[in-house]
Structure formats: C-alpha cells, structure tokens
Scaffold this motif. Structure first.
Motif, short mmCIF file in Angstrom:
data_model
loop_
_atom_site.label_atom_id
_atom_site.label_comp_id
_atom_site.label_asym_id
_atom_site.label_seq_id
_atom_site.Cartn_x
_atom_site.Cartn_y
_atom_site.Cartn_z
N GLU A 475 39.62 38.92 41.43
CA GLU A 475 40.04 39.20 42.81
C GLU A 475 41.11 38.25 43.30
O GLU A 475 42.00 38.64 44.08
CB GLU A 475 38.83 39.18 43.74
N PHE A 476 41.05 36.96 42.86
CA PHE A 476 42.01 35.99 43.41
C PHE A 476 43.45 36.33 43.00
O PHE A 476 44.41 35.90 43.66
CB PHE A 476 41.65 34.58 42.94
N LEU A 477 43.61 37.13 41.91
CA LEU A 477 44.96 37.49 41.47
C LEU A 477 45.66 38.42 42.45
O LEU A 477 46.89 38.59 42.38
CB LEU A 477 44.91 38.12 40.09
N THR A 478 44.87 39.07 43.31
CA THR A 478 45.47 39.99 44.29
C THR A 478 45.69 39.31 45.64
O THR A 478 46.21 39.94 46.56
CB THR A 478 44.55 41.21 44.50
N MET A 479 45.30 38.04 45.75
CA MET A 479 45.51 37.31 47.01
C MET A 479 46.97 36.89 47.13
O MET A 479 47.60 36.50 46.13
CB MET A 479 44.62 36.07 47.05
#
Length: 564
Positions: A475-479
C-alpha cells in the motif's frame, strides 16, 4: 467399477511375492500373539464406549481381517481403538447405538472416497501440535471415564460431558468400593511393573532380567492377558464381590455375529453429519499415523490411499454385524512387528485367533472383573499420551504452544471435532501471519544499482510471497510521499509466489503510478508469478517491454522511460 482404476492394490498382493515357509511361521506366531493381546483390549474398549464387550471383539475380528487383507501396510493391525472410546460414548449417549452404526457406515464410505480421490497424503498436513493436543486430550478423557470402574463408585452410567463427569465423580467419591479398588490397583501395578521383568536395551536386545525364572516362564505372556487371568482367578477363587462382565452384560456370546440392518431414517441421518465426520477424521488420522509409526520401525513404506480405502471398507461392513468404528492401532501394530510379522498374513491370523477364542473360550470371560479392564485402559491412556511434550513447551514458539494447549483443552472440555477444526483454523492463521511476516519490500539504494539511474527512477526489491495475507505491505507504494517522480522498478527475483490478490495489488500500484504520470518496470519475475501475470493479461497492460529478465536491463529500461 474396475478397482484397478482407483489404484486399489492391497499390500497383501506384493507381500506374497516370494512368500515362504519361514515367513509363514513368523507371521502365524506374530498373529497368535497379537490376537491374544487384542482380546482384553477389544473388550475393554467396547465396555468403556458404553456397549457390550462382544461388540469390541467382533470389531477386532471383522475389521482386523479386512484391514489386514485390503490395507496399504504390510504389518498394520486394525480394530477398535482407545482414541474412539470418548467419541463412541458421546454418540451412543446422544444418538443411540443404532445411529452410531449408521454413522460408522457413512464414515466408512467417506474414508473410502478419501482414499479413492488420493487424499491420504493430505492427512499428513495436519500440524504436529494439533495431533499431540487431541491425542493427549483423548487420553485424559479415557482415564476419566474409567474412574467409576476403577474405584467401584456407585454410578449407573457416566455422562458424556466433561464437567458433568467431574461433578458426578466428586459427588460419589464417598462410595468407593475398596475391594474393587484393590483389584484395580493390583492390576495397574502389574501393568506398569511388567517391563521390569523383561528389560531391553535401546537396540531391542534383552538385558539380564532381575527375575530370570519368572522371565523364562512368563515371557510369552503379554501383560494385559496376565492381568486378565490373575484378576479373573482372584475373583473366581475368593468369590470377590466386584462387578464382572457376567454380572453386567451376562457374559460374551459363544457364537458368530449375525448380519443385521440398523434402523434407518433420513430424518436421523441429517443429524449424523457431525458424528460421521468425526469418526472419519479420527479414523483417517489414527490409521495413517499408525502406518507411519510402522514404517519407521520396519523401513517399509505404506500406501496411504489404499489404507484409507481398506479402513473405509472395514467401517462399512463391521456395523452390519454389530461392530464399532475401527482404525489402525499403534500398540497392537508395534506388537505385531516386534513379534516377527512380515506380511498382512499376521493380521489375518490375529483376526482368526480372536474368532477361535470366541467360539471356544467365551464362557471364561464371565468372571473378568471390570476393575481389571479399567486398569488396562488406564495403562493404555498413559501410554497413548505424549506427556513429555507439555514439559517441552517452553522450547517451542508461542504459536506451537497455543495450538497444542488449545487443542488439548477443547478436546477435553468440548469435542474432538471442534478441537481439530479450531486448531486447523488457528494453524492457518498462524501460517498466514508467519509467511506475511517474511514478506518484505525494501528500497534499493541508488548506489547499489548496476548502472547509474536517471533522475526520478526509484527501485524496490520484493522478498517472499505476495499473497492475500501480505498485500498490505504494497500500500505504501501508492502513497504520494512514496511514489517516484517518473519510474518505479520492482525487482522480483526473490518473489517466490504471487496469488490473484497480490496481482490485484500490483495492478493497483500500476494504475496509481499511471495516474501520477509514472511508469512501472518489473525485473526478473520467477516462473509462477510470470505465468500468472501472463495468463491474466497483466503483462499486456503493463507492456511487455516493461518486464525484463535482469536488473541491469531493468535500470536501463527505466532510464529510457525517465528521459522521455
């Protein structure tokens, strides 16, 4: 139906190749010994299960013959087992004997289907702490069920519920019959002290006995038979006022079992799903565990699917003759091996021995005291449990401890099926957590890249398994704060598995990058992830040029995209 199409090939067929007189003598000797050992155990298991002793004997004869003749192990002995005592008692109390027989027949069909569809190997996937937990739990329940007969308490019938048993035993503690207790205690003492007479070295060779004369005379006599003979003689000679098979059941019939159809009703069958599954589950686990123990001793290898089909046939046939659920029995199988068995002929001889005993010596069972049988079962329960595992719990992980202790407690307090179901669910949860904790997504410093990256290129490496339990780590890659300016490289050379949920997470990352004017480049996906991405069209949407085999070309491709 052609049985060969089902892989139906009993071990007996191969075992008889090159069969000679020497092996026949060994098998007959082993079969006779195991038949004698099985007699008191079969009666004790039946009585403890809340049925007549002949039900246990008939089960040992019929199921023992079928399992030996049709099974996938050369040396396994089948029959009534201590592990079934608690299960049978609960089913009889709740549904009645007729419904136990129907449940056993359906469980037999289920076992045969499991073997037919090659599910024998799946039983091995049940985690060790669950097996130890329910085995120890069953041992405790067997021991608890014998307190009435061991102490001679004034109890007509023990309830099936654990807390109800504790409450009733406590309420009747003042009704101990000391003569019964004396017979039971002496029997138990003999059972536990008997190994001292025939001590062996770890390699199985005999040590000098402390009692050489006794050892020489009584060595062929198994301890359960010795206890049975001595206790029966004591009751007969001294006319001891204790409860016996004759006083409670009227003795053992001196005849063959008759074929009978259990009362059948579809309304009742609908209620028997849980008992059926319980019998099939326990039967499959016990029989295959027993076969594995036998393999470890003999160096042979059994066919688990053939063993399940044989167990299924035995459990379908036996109830029509008033028999109980049957499975492989570890104690009798080990005795069979230790006394020289080389083929299923020994198991067949064991069944024939029991049949001859019933036809000739059944009246002798009249004066067998229930206290002696209770002592035999307490000894069985003690040997069944792996009590040392509780002492070793601190050496294992918290997950292992929780699985073992919880399965043990649920088996004792609630039900074996619930215990195994909850244990398996927890084992799956722990496995998911463990695998997900091994999955990592780490930033690769630009200094570690094989060629200098262009401005706006960022690289990460994925380790482990990208599946439904680990997708949160993507998920953090889409932040916005984590998103690269132009190109994201995902190095997948150490990604061993990708499921559809993980692929969906990759798709989400790809779309989020495109939305922000960025590109995604994949490097070195292994066969399974690459196959899934190809079959689902993900590579087409990503662009095949953006999936490269080695890291250097991945960086070069990212540099080209960044400079556009």
């Amino acid at each position: 139906m052609n049985l060969s199409m089902l892989g139906f090939r009993p071990a007996l067929i191969d075992a008889l190749k090159g069969y000679d007189r020497t092996r026949l003598v060994s098998d007959v000797s082993a079969g006779l010994t195991v038949g004698v050992v099985a007699l008191p155990l079969a009666m004790a298991f039946a009585i403890a299960s809340g049925v007549k002793p002949e039900a246990g004997i008939f089960t040992a004869i019929i199921a023992g013959f079928l399992i030996a003749a049709l099974g996938g192990s050369r040396v396994q002995i089948g029959g009534p087992a201590g592990a079934f005592i608690v299960i049978i008692y609960g089913i009889v109390e709740k549904y009645g004997l007729a419904n136990l027989l129907i449940s056993t027949i359906f469980a037999g069909m289920l076992l045969f289907a499991m073997g037919m569809f090659r599910m024998g190997t799946l039983i091995r996937y049940i985690p060790v702490p669950i097996v130890i937990g329910f085995t120890n739990g069953i041992a405790v329940l067997i021991a608890l069920s014998q307190m009435k007969d061991f102490f001679g308490l004034a109890i007509d019938r023990m309830p099936g519920d654990f807390f109800a048993q504790i409450k009733l035993l406590s309420a009747q503690a003042g009704t101990v019959d000391f003569i019964t207790l004396g017979v039971a205690s002496a029997s138990l003492f003999i059972m536990f002290s008997w190994p001292a007479v025939f001590r062996t070295n770890p390699d199985g060779s005999a040590k000098p006995s402390r009692f050489p004369l006794v050892a020489r005379v009584l060595k062929p006599l198994p301890s359960p038979i010795l206890v049975l003979v001595l206790a029966t003689l004591a009751v007969t000679i001294f006319n001891l006022p204790v409860e016996t098979i004759g006083s409670k059941f009227g003795g053992v019939p001196q005849s063959l079992p008759s074929f009978q159809l259990p009362a059948f009703s579809w309304e009742l069958v609908k209620q028997l799903f849980a008992p059926t599954v319980t019998i099939a589950l326990l039967g499959s686990i016990e029989s295959l565990l027993c076969a594995r123990v036998a393999d470890n001793i003999t160096g042979d290898r059994h066919d688990p699917n053939q063993e399940l089909m044989a167990q299924g046939i035995a459990n379908v046939v036996t109830p029509f003759f008033g028999g109980l659920p049957a499975t492989g029995t570890i104690a009798r199988t080990v005795t069979n091996i230790r006394t020289g068995a080389t083929s299923p002929i020994a198991g067949i001889v064991h069944a024939m021995t029991l049949l001859v005993i019933v036809l000739i010596a059944a009246p002798l069972a009249t004066n067998v005291p229930l206290a002696a049988l209770a002592a035999i079962l307490l000894h069985v329960a003690y040997n069944m449990g792996e009590w040392h595992e509780f002492a070793r719990l601190l050496h294992f992980s918290m997950n292992y401890r929780i699985l073992l202790v919880l399965t043990f407690l649920l088996t004792v307090i609630i039900d074996l099926t619930v215990a195994v179901e909850v244990g398996l669910v927890l084992a799956c949860v722990f496995f998911i957590y463990r695998v997900s904790s091994l999955t990592r997504i780490e930033l690769i410093p630009s200094t570690d890249l094989p060629v200098p990256p262009a401005s706006g290129v960022t690289a990460y490496s994925i380790f482990g398994s990208l599946f439904f339990g680990a997708v949160g780590k993507m998920e953090f890659l889409t932040m916005p704060e984590s998103m690269p300016e132009k190109v994201l490289i995902l190095k997948m050379t150490q990604l061993i598995n990708l499921d559809t949920t993980g692929l969906d997470a990759l798709e989400t990352v790809r779309k989020a990058l495109l939305k922000n004017g960025c590109q995604l480049v994949l490097c070195g996906p292994n066969h399974q992830p690459l196959s899934l991405m190809t079959r689902t069209g993900f590579l087409e949407r990503l662009g095949r040029d953006n999936c490269v085999e080695d890291f250097m070309h991945a960086v070069l491709r990212a540099n080209v995209l960044a400079c556009r």
